[in-house]
Each structure stands twice: as structure tokens, then as C-alpha cells.
Write a protein that holds these residues in place. Structure first.
Motif, PDB file in Angstrom:
ATOM      1  N   PRO A 171       0.811  -1.096   0.087  1.00 37.28           N
ATOM      2  CA  PRO A 171      -0.308   0.093   0.120  1.00 37.28           C
ATOM      3  C   PRO A 171       0.790   1.074   0.034  1.00 37.28           C
ATOM      4  CG  PRO A 171      -0.183  -1.028   2.313  1.00 37.28           C
ATOM      5  CD  PRO A 171       0.697  -2.080   1.274  1.00 37.28           C
ATOM      6  N   ASP A 172       1.926   1.404   0.566  1.00 33.76           N
ATOM      7  CA  ASP A 172       2.756   2.436   0.472  1.00 33.76           C
ATOM      8  C   ASP A 172       3.431   2.705  -0.898  1.00 33.76           C
ATOM      9  OD1 ASP A 172       4.630   4.656   0.940  1.00 33.76           O
ATOM     10  OD2 ASP A 172       5.181   3.988   3.076  1.00 33.76           O
ATOM     11  N   THR A 173       2.992   3.673  -1.535  1.00 32.19           N
ATOM     12  CA  THR A 173       3.398   3.605  -3.056  1.00 32.19           C
ATOM     13  C   THR A 173       4.756   4.506  -2.893  1.00 32.19           C
ATOM     14  OG1 THR A 173       2.558   5.868  -3.328  1.00 32.19           O
ATOM     15  CG2 THR A 173       1.289   3.713  -3.947  1.00 32.19           C
ATOM     16  N   ARG A 174       5.382   5.021  -2.067  1.00 29.33           N
ATOM     17  CA  ARG A 174       6.534   5.974  -2.028  1.00 29.33           C
ATOM     18  C   ARG A 174       7.817   5.008  -1.266  1.00 29.33           C
ATOM     19  NH1 ARG A 174       6.325  10.636  -3.970  1.00 29.33           N
ATOM     20  NH2 ARG A 174       4.154  11.515  -4.188  1.00 29.33           N
ATOM     21  N   ASP A 175       7.315   3.874  -0.683  1.00 26.35           N
ATOM     22  CA  ASP A 175       8.479   3.003   0.000  1.00 26.35           C
ATOM     23  C   ASP A 175       8.772   1.976  -0.821  1.00 26.35           C
ATOM     24  OD1 ASP A 175       9.979   1.652   1.818  1.00 26.35           O
ATOM     25  OD2 ASP A 175       8.231   0.647   3.123  1.00 26.35           O
ATOM     26  N   LEU A 176       9.678   1.938  -1.619  1.00 25.14           N
ATOM     27  CA  LEU A 176       9.924   1.232  -2.948  1.00 25.14           C
ATOM     28  C   LEU A 176      11.194   0.311  -2.197  1.00 25.14           C
ATOM     29  CD1 LEU A 176      10.433   3.539  -5.931  1.00 25.14           C
ATOM     30  CD2 LEU A 176       8.593   2.433  -5.251  1.00 25.14           C
ATOM     31  N   ALA A 177      11.846   0.583  -1.331  1.00 14.16           N
ATOM     32  CA  ALA A 177      12.727  -0.375  -0.743  1.00 14.16           C
ATOM     33  C   ALA A 177      11.851  -1.449   0.178  1.00 14.16           C
ATOM     34  CB  ALA A 177      13.914   0.551   0.218  1.00 14.16           C
ATOM     35  N   GLY A 178      10.927  -0.848   0.944  1.00 12.52           N
ATOM     36  CA  GLY A 178      10.095  -1.930   1.439  1.00 12.52           C
ATOM     37  C   GLY A 178       9.299  -2.867   0.524  1.00 12.52           C
ATOM     38  N   LEU A 179       8.939  -2.322  -0.592  1.00 17.25           N
ATOM     39  CA  LEU A 179       8.241  -3.097  -1.635  1.00 17.25           C
ATOM     40  C   LEU A 179       9.062  -4.225  -2.052  1.00 17.25           C
ATOM     41  CD1 LEU A 179       6.151  -3.807  -3.594  1.00 17.25           C
ATOM     42  CD2 LEU A 179       7.191  -1.952  -5.076  1.00 17.25           C
ATOM     43  N   ALA A 180      10.497  -3.705  -2.471  1.00 14.62           N
ATOM     44  CA  ALA A 180      11.369  -4.752  -2.818  1.00 14.62           C
ATOM     45  C   ALA A 180      11.564  -5.820  -1.935  1.00 14.62           C
ATOM     46  CB  ALA A 180      12.738  -3.951  -3.112  1.00 14.62           C
ATOM     47  N   ALA A 181      12.087  -5.471  -0.736  1.00 16.03           N
ATOM     48  CA  ALA A 181      12.082  -6.441   0.443  1.00 16.03           C
ATOM     49  C   ALA A 181      10.716  -7.171   0.526  1.00 16.03           C
ATOM     50  CB  ALA A 181      12.269  -5.876   1.870  1.00 16.03           C
ATOM     51  N   SER A 182       9.637  -6.582   0.665  1.00 15.20           N
ATOM     52  CA  SER A 182       8.484  -7.645   0.563  1.00 15.20           C
ATOM     53  C   SER A 182       8.198  -8.653  -0.563  1.00 15.20           C
ATOM     54  CB  SER A 182       7.161  -6.591   0.429  1.00 15.20           C
ATOM     55  OG  SER A 182       5.968  -7.467   0.811  1.00 15.20           O
ATOM     56  N   CYS A 183       8.641  -8.008  -1.733  1.00 19.53           N
ATOM     57  CA  CYS A 183       8.606  -9.067  -2.899  1.00 19.53           C
ATOM     58  C   CYS A 183       9.661 -10.084  -2.758  1.00 19.53           C
ATOM     59  CB  CYS A 183       8.959  -8.179  -4.138  1.00 19.53           C
ATOM     60  SG  CYS A 183       7.655  -6.956  -4.579  1.00 19.53           S
ATOM     61  N   ALA A 184      10.943  -9.750  -2.126  1.00 18.43           N
ATOM     62  CA  ALA A 184      11.888 -11.016  -1.921  1.00 18.43           C
ATOM     63  C   ALA A 184      11.443 -12.046  -1.181  1.00 18.43           C
ATOM     64  CB  ALA A 184      12.958 -10.198  -1.506  1.00 18.43           C
ATOM     65  N   HIS A 185      10.475 -11.395   0.038  1.00 20.90           N
ATOM     66  CA  HIS A 185       9.781 -12.521   1.033  1.00 20.90           C
ATOM     67  C   HIS A 185       9.082 -13.279   0.185  1.00 20.90           C
ATOM     68  CE1 HIS A 185       8.723 -13.929   4.654  1.00 20.90           C
ATOM     69  NE2 HIS A 185       7.554 -13.592   4.595  1.00 20.90           N
ATOM     70  N   GLY A 186       8.095 -12.712  -0.595  1.00 19.45           N
ATOM     71  CA  GLY A 186       6.798 -13.196  -1.449  1.00 19.45           C
ATOM     72  C   GLY A 186       7.640 -14.241  -1.991  1.00 19.45           C
ATOM     73  N   ARG A 187       8.696 -13.963  -2.927  1.00 13.97           N
ATOM     74  CA  ARG A 187       9.228 -14.988  -3.949  1.00 13.97           C
ATOM     75  C   ARG A 187       9.857 -16.132  -3.055  1.00 13.97           C
ATOM     76  NH1 ARG A 187      14.504 -14.203  -7.720  1.00 13.97           N
ATOM     77  NH2 ARG A 187      13.822 -15.810  -9.189  1.00 13.97           N
ATOM     78  N   ALA A 188      10.481 -15.982  -1.887  1.00 12.36           N
ATOM     79  CA  ALA A 188      10.801 -17.098  -1.221  1.00 12.36           C
ATOM     80  C   ALA A 188       9.593 -17.906  -0.685  1.00 12.36           C
ATOM     81  CB  ALA A 188      11.594 -16.666   0.091  1.00 12.36           C
ATOM     82  N   LEU A 189       8.496 -17.304  -0.531  1.00 12.00           N
ATOM     83  CA  LEU A 189       7.349 -18.071  -0.141  1.00 12.00           C
ATOM     84  C   LEU A 189       6.664 -18.931  -1.183  1.00 12.00           C
ATOM     85  CD1 LEU A 189       5.528 -15.648   2.421  1.00 12.00           C
ATOM     86  CD2 LEU A 189       6.555 -17.798   2.888  1.00 12.00           C
ATOM     87  N   GLY A 190       6.808 -18.572  -2.426  1.00  6.43           N
ATOM     88  CA  GLY A 190       6.447 -19.190  -3.724  1.00  6.43           C
ATOM     89  C   GLY A 190       5.616 -18.530  -4.560  1.00  6.43           C
ATOM     90  N   PHE A 191       5.412 -17.119  -4.253  1.00  8.47           N
ATOM     91  CA  PHE A 191       4.490 -16.348  -5.120  1.00  8.47           C
ATOM     92  C   PHE A 191       5.309 -16.206  -6.300  1.00  8.47           C
ATOM     93  CE2 PHE A 191       2.651 -15.841  -0.907  1.00  8.47           C
ATOM     94  CZ  PHE A 191       1.447 -15.614  -1.294  1.00  8.47           C
ATOM     95  N   LEU A 192       4.643 -15.640  -7.436  1.00 10.77           N
ATOM     96  CA  LEU A 192       5.125 -14.986  -8.728  1.00 10.77           C
ATOM     97  C   LEU A 192       4.362 -13.730  -9.085  1.00 10.77           C
ATOM     98  CD1 LEU A 192       6.870 -15.989 -10.979  1.00 10.77           C
ATOM     99  CD2 LEU A 192       5.011 -17.024 -12.111  1.00 10.77           C
ATOM    100  N   GLY A 193       5.009 -12.705  -9.053  1.00  8.66           N
ATOM    101  CA  GLY A 193       4.699 -11.292  -9.416  1.00  8.66           C
ATOM    102  C   GLY A 193       3.683 -10.950  -8.317  1.00  8.66           C
ATOM    103  N   ARG A 194       3.338  -9.659  -8.745  1.00  4.99           N
ATOM    104  CA  ARG A 194       2.480  -8.731  -7.612  1.00  4.99           C
ATOM    105  C   ARG A 194       1.545  -7.792  -8.199  1.00  4.99           C
ATOM    106  NH1 ARG A 194       5.153  -7.008  -2.124  1.00  4.99           N
ATOM    107  NH2 ARG A 194       3.448  -6.899  -0.976  1.00  4.99           N
ATOM    108  N   ALA A 195       0.428  -7.600  -7.414  1.00  8.63           N
ATOM    109  CA  ALA A 195      -0.206  -6.454  -7.922  1.00  8.63           C
ATOM    110  C   ALA A 195       0.075  -5.172  -7.427  1.00  8.63           C
ATOM    111  CB  ALA A 195      -1.903  -6.697  -7.346  1.00  8.63           C
ATOM    112  N   ALA A 196      -0.144  -4.199  -8.309  1.00  9.29           N
ATOM    113  CA  ALA A 196       0.342  -2.773  -8.028  1.00  9.29           C
ATOM    114  C   ALA A 196      -0.635  -1.863  -7.876  1.00  9.29           C
ATOM    115  CB  ALA A 196       1.579  -2.321  -8.873  1.00  9.29           C
ATOM    116  N   ILE A 197      -0.512  -0.450  -7.382  1.00  8.36           N
ATOM    117  CA  ILE A 197      -1.532   0.486  -7.033  1.00  8.36           C
ATOM    118  C   ILE A 197      -1.062   1.710  -7.762  1.00  8.36           C
ATOM    119  CG2 ILE A 197      -3.037  -0.496  -5.514  1.00  8.36           C
ATOM    120  CD1 ILE A 197      -1.467   1.248  -3.260  1.00  8.36           C
TER     121      ILE A 197
END
Length: 281
Positions: free
Chosen positions: A192-218
Motif C-alpha cells: 500500500p505504501d507507493t513511495r516505500d520502494l525499498a520496503g516493496l522490494a524487500a516484501s517482494c523478495a519475501h513473497g518470492r521465497a514463499l512461492g509467489f510469482l509477481g505482484r499487484a500494484a497500485i
């Protein structure tokens, strides 16, 4: 226009249905799929306008696939959404929010198929504890189901979760349900925080480790971060190429010269890695 047809989508960009100019920008943003939202992003007194504007957009084919998040099955707008949109040629998929049972999916699938005269791909959003508990049953409810995903904001509220890690069990449950149902790996919920790109990258890395593929954006600024997070690293590409070459030489389980064991599942994962790598070439 997207150049990734036939490759796994990584980016799904939401745009409010009552703002046609934003939808137009989303179509030109480079996102793999545009998600036109008639639900949470649209106020009740704007629902009819959003529906009409979206129907007008989808009268013709669009440069990238467009999915529409319709209103929840128990809302007063759900039937009108389906009636207006199901048969339109520009509709590539329906996102069904707040799904809690297989019956929610079956009803929409059957109505949409009748309206169109063929299958409309459906993507179920699980946003409650009950939905997560029934994840596999929902994922296998009907052949029209092409994917499942979490709606983490609503799920967080339903569960009373205070920290992000509290959602990891539900996330893993969804990944397992999708795989067991022979569906693609789910995409992550929005950050949800569109300006926190570093947080987004870290969250995506975590999601990838869990087995997700890609992400929805706003917001479009989130798209390259998601792409980079899910793109395979050079060493992953090299390893995948080695696996494919070894599999072509011999059938059956085997080991690479360095001792790494490969079998059918490993080859399948290598093929996905190379598919994702081709997106950036």
C-alpha cells in the motif's frame, strides 16, 4: 503494448473504474495485466458510472489484457456488473473479491459462460479466514478458475493481525492450494505504501521465497521494482540452462557434474526461470 504475451505475468496494475483517464494511463504503463477496479476503489454513488465507463472501454480489444474486479457476490452491484461486462470482447478475466465458498465461483462462472457463449477466466480473491480455510476447494470449484490470490488488507482485519509476519501462514496456504489445484503460483497482494520502494522490494523478495510469482500494484512506479524482484538472477539463469541441456542429453533423474540432482520437477522450474529471463531480453 505489452511484449510479454505467452510469458508468465509479473505485474498487475490496479486502476479505479470511475477514472477512465487513469485506466488509459495504466494500459500504457507497461504492466502485464491491468486490473480495473469496480469495488474498493469506487464509492457507492460512482458504481454505475464506473461500470458504464469500463463497459465502454471493453467494447473493443485492449493493448494488454484487462481484468475487472467486480463487486462482491453479496453486494447490491454484483449482478449489474456481470450483466454489463461478461460478454464484452475486451474482458480478459474477472477478479472476484471476498470469495468464501466454491458456490460463489460456480455461480459467476456459469452466468458468465452463458452470457459470453464461452469461458470467462476467473480469479478468486480470498480475504477472510473462511476463504483461506477453503482455498483448495475454491481453487478447484470450476474449470474457469485460473488463479487465486489474497486480499491482505481485509484478511489482516479479519484475523486481527498486528504484524506482517502474521499473514505468512495464510500466504503459504494459498501457494500450496494453487499448486495442488494445478494453477499458476499466486501473485502477491498490493503493497500500500507507493513511495516505500525499498520496503516493496524487500516484501517482494519475501513473497518470492514463499512461492509467489509477481505482484499487484497500485501505482506505475511500483512496476519496475516488482519486475526486478521477480526476475531471475544471472546465476539462476546459468543454472537453468545447464539443467535444460542435461535433461536434453538424457531422460530420467540424473545429476549434473557438480553433483546437483535434477528430475522432472527441477526441469520444470528451470523452464519457468528461462521464461522469466526472456522477458528482459
Amino acid at each position: 503494448m505489452s511484449t510479454n504475451h505467452g510469458l508468465p505475468p509479473l505485474t498487475w496494475l490496479y486502476a479505479p473504474g470511475d477514472r477512465p483517464e487513469v485506466v488509459g494511463k495504466a494500459l500504457a504503463s507497461g504492466a502485464d495485466v491491468v486490473l480495473v477496479d469496480l469495488e474498493d476503489a469506487v464509492a457507492p454513488d460512482r458504481k454505475a458510472y464506473a461500470r458504464a465507463a469500463t463497459a465502454e472501454r471493453l467494447t473493443d480489444l485492449t493493448p494488454v489484457p484487462v481484468h475487472v474486479r467486480v463487486n462482491a457476490p453479496d453486494s447490491p452491484w454484483a449482478d449489474d456488473d456481470l450483466t454489463a461486462l461478461a460478454a464484452l470482447p475486451g474482458l480478459a478475466g474477472l477478479r472476484l473479491p471476498k470469495v468464501t465458498s466454491p458456490a460463489d465461483v460456480v455461480a459467476v462462472a456459469e452466468y458468465a459462460a452463458t452470457a459470453r457463449g464461452g469461458t470467462v477466466p476467473l480469479y478468486a480473491l480470498l480475504e477472510t479466514a473462511l476463504g483461506v480455510e477453503r482455498a483448495f476447494d475454491i481453487a478447484t470449484a470450476h474449470p474457469a478458475v485460473r488463479g487465486v490470490a489474497l486480499g491482505e488488507s481485509d484478511l489482516r482485519a479479519d484475523l486481527g493481525v498486528r504484524q506482517d509476519a502474521g499473514l505468512d501462514w495464510s500466504r503459504a496456504r494459498l501457494v500450496v492450494a494453487a499448486r495442488a489445484a494445478a494453477l499458476p503460483a499466486p501473485s502477491q497482494s498490493v503493497y500500500p505504501d507507493t513511495r516505500d520502494l525499498a520496503g516493496l522490494a524487500a516484501s517482494c523478495a519475501h513473497g518470492r521465497a514463499l512461492g509467489f510469482l509477481g505482484r499487484a500494484a497500485i501505482h506505475p512506479r511500483q512496476l519496475p521494482v516488482i519486475e526486478n524482484a521477480y526476475a531471475p538472477a544471472e546465476e539462476e539463469i546459468v543454472r537453468a540452462e545447464e539443467i535444460i541441456k542435461a535433461a536434453a542429453r538424457e531422460q530420467g533423474a540424473q545429476a549434473l557434474p557438480d553433483g546437483r540432482f535434477i528430475d522432472t520437477a527441477v526441469v520444470r522450474e528451470a523452464c519457468l526461470t528461462l521464461s522469466l529471463a526472456r522477458r528482459r531480453r
